[in-house]
Design a protein around this motif. Structure first.
Motif, PDB file in Angstrom:
ATOM      1  N   PHE A   1       7.404   0.336 -15.588  1.00 34.67           N
ATOM      2  CA  PHE A   1       8.468  -0.377 -15.131  1.00 34.67           C
ATOM      3  C   PHE A   1       8.318  -0.175 -13.417  1.00 34.67           C
ATOM      4  N   ILE A   2       7.914  -1.578 -12.584  1.00 31.39           N
ATOM      5  CA  ILE A   2       7.852  -1.850 -11.351  1.00 31.39           C
ATOM      6  C   ILE A   2       9.095  -2.648 -11.248  1.00 31.39           C
ATOM      7  N   SER A   3       9.947  -3.275  -9.493  1.00 29.42           N
ATOM      8  CA  SER A   3      10.615  -3.803  -9.191  1.00 29.42           C
ATOM      9  C   SER A   3      10.836  -3.677  -7.852  1.00 29.42           C
ATOM     10  N   ASP A   4      10.660  -4.617  -6.821  1.00 27.40           N
ATOM     11  CA  ASP A   4      10.778  -3.803  -5.628  1.00 27.40           C
ATOM     12  C   ASP A   4      12.198  -4.789  -5.024  1.00 27.40           C
TER      13      ASP A   4
ATOM     14  N   THR B   1       4.476  -3.781 -15.846  1.00 24.01           N
ATOM     15  CA  THR B   1       5.414  -4.590 -16.316  1.00 24.01           C
ATOM     16  C   THR B   1       6.437  -4.562 -14.644  1.00 24.01           C
ATOM     17  N   GLU B   2       6.021  -5.594 -13.709  1.00 23.24           N
ATOM     18  CA  GLU B   2       6.619  -5.706 -12.303  1.00 23.24           C
ATOM     19  C   GLU B   2       6.970  -7.131 -13.162  1.00 23.24           C
ATOM     20  N   VAL B   3       8.975  -7.113 -12.478  1.00 26.09           N
ATOM     21  CA  VAL B   3       9.914  -7.748 -12.460  1.00 26.09           C
ATOM     22  C   VAL B   3      10.193  -8.369 -10.739  1.00 26.09           C
ATOM     23  N   GLY B   4       9.645  -9.251 -10.380  1.00 27.55           N
ATOM     24  CA  GLY B   4      10.456 -10.002  -9.011  1.00 27.55           C
ATOM     25  C   GLY B   4       8.624  -9.700  -8.626  1.00 27.55           C
TER      26      GLY B   4
ATOM     27  N   ALA C   1      10.026   1.664 -21.113  1.00 22.14           N
ATOM     28  CA  ALA C   1       9.180   1.223 -19.652  1.00 22.14           C
ATOM     29  C   ALA C   1       9.362   3.175 -20.058  1.00 22.14           C
ATOM     30  N   LYS C   2       7.895   3.800 -19.877  1.00 21.65           N
ATOM     31  CA  LYS C   2       7.831   5.431 -20.293  1.00 21.65           C
ATOM     32  C   LYS C   2       8.531   6.336 -19.105  1.00 21.65           C
ATOM     33  N   ALA C   3       7.997   5.454 -17.798  1.00 25.63           N
ATOM     34  CA  ALA C   3       8.212   5.366 -16.493  1.00 25.63           C
ATOM     35  C   ALA C   3       8.651   4.464 -15.699  1.00 25.63           C
ATOM     36  N   GLY C   4       9.293   4.542 -14.227  1.00 25.17           N
ATOM     37  CA  GLY C   4       9.823   3.782 -12.665  1.00 25.17           C
ATOM     38  C   GLY C   4      10.089   3.068 -11.726  1.00 25.17           C
TER      39      GLY C   4
ATOM     40  N   MET D   1       0.955  -0.947   0.409  1.00 19.16           N
ATOM     41  CA  MET D   1      -0.193  -0.195   0.281  1.00 19.16           C
ATOM     42  C   MET D   1       0.681   1.238   0.051  1.00 19.16           C
ATOM     43  N   LYS D   2       2.222   0.961   0.219  1.00 19.22           N
ATOM     44  CA  LYS D   2       2.762   2.279   0.515  1.00 19.22           C
ATOM     45  C   LYS D   2       3.598   2.792  -1.042  1.00 19.22           C
ATOM     46  N   VAL D   3       3.913   1.475  -1.211  1.00 19.30           N
ATOM     47  CA  VAL D   3       4.680   1.084  -2.646  1.00 19.30           C
ATOM     48  C   VAL D   3       3.266   2.369  -3.896  1.00 19.30           C
ATOM     49  N   LEU D   4       2.101   2.003  -3.511  1.00 19.49           N
ATOM     50  CA  LEU D   4       0.834   2.828  -4.346  1.00 19.49           C
ATOM     51  C   LEU D   4       1.019   3.935  -3.919  1.00 19.49           C
ATOM     52  N   VAL D   5       0.843   4.408  -2.765  1.00 19.46           N
ATOM     53  CA  VAL D   5       0.606   5.593  -2.391  1.00 19.46           C
ATOM     54  C   VAL D   5       1.971   6.420  -3.387  1.00 19.46           C
TER      55      VAL D   5
END
Length: 221
Positions: free
Chosen positions: A141-144, A77-80, A166-169, A58-62
């Motif tokens: 693009f997301i990768s935590d 696109t989420e890696v991991g 990716a336009k944003a990351g 939820m913090k990442v959503l914020v």
């Protein structure tokens, strides 16, 4: 993830999002599957019983809502992908039309089982991270942690096929933590940032696993 991290994320979410009780209950359904360790959190008269991992998602959503123009995010696109908890939370708030989940086959099997159990709608695509033969452009693009724990050969493939298109990351970087223990052979933070035009490095807030963690973001509003 520790209860202390969960508390910090809970406070961060409450300070930045005005959620109804029904919205909270919807997000906390992430904890209905898999018997995660739960804890009770209190802040400012509000109280939840949740796993710290869900609160971190939820913090990442914020963060994403604060950093990016969410109306432009249709493909993620989420890696991991882990067990799919981040995907579920983002897909039910942002106008996402397609969500690519990239991981090892064993992890993807868990992700699909979780998302199916919670009847997650939408165009979900499960991509074997060892066999990325086609380009996968996306709006975000997301990768935590995951990307920053890979070796250079795998990172090069992801950069070529996904990140460069990716336009944003939004990348949570903990590679320096593992490098100090001699457990990391990927790019340094500085090397990685130099490959991404207009990338910015931010302090992770709240800190989740190490004070050395950083956020690398680009394409911000």
């Amino acid at each position: 993830m520790s209860p202390e991290v969960g508390q910090a994320c809970f406070e961060y979410v409450l300070k930045n999002l005005d959620l109804t009780e029904d919205e909270w209950l919807f997000f906390l359904k992430n904890d209905f599957i898999g018997n995660p360790i739960l804890a009770q959190y209190n802040f400012g008269g509000s109280e939840v019983i949740a796993s710290p991992t869900t609160l971190r998602y939820m913090k990442v959503l914020v963060d994403i809502m604060k950093l990016f123009d969410i109306d432009r995010i249709e493909t993620v696109t989420e890696v991991g992908s882990g067990y799919g908890g981040q995907c579920r939370i983002l897909m039910n708030v942002l106008p996402i039309q397609r969500y690519n989940l990239v991981d090892l086959p064993e992890a993807l099997a868990l992700t699909e089982k979780f998302l199916t159990a919670l009847n997650q709608p939408g165009d979900l695509r499960y991509l074997d991270g060892k066999h990325l033969y086609q380009d996968a452009p996306c709006d975000l693009f997301i990768s935590d942690y995951a990307f920053s724990e890979l070796g250079k050969p795998a990172q090069d493939i992801y950069i070529e096929k996904i990140l460069s298109k990716a336009k944003a990351g939004y990348v949570t970087w903990d590679g320096d933590f593992f490098a100090e223990m001699g457990m990391y052979d990927g790019y340094t933070l500085e090397e990685f940032v130099s490959m991404i035009p207009d990338a910015a490095v931010l302090q992770e807030n709240p800190i989740t696993t190490s004070p050395d963690n950083r956020l690398i973001v680009w394409g911000c509003k």
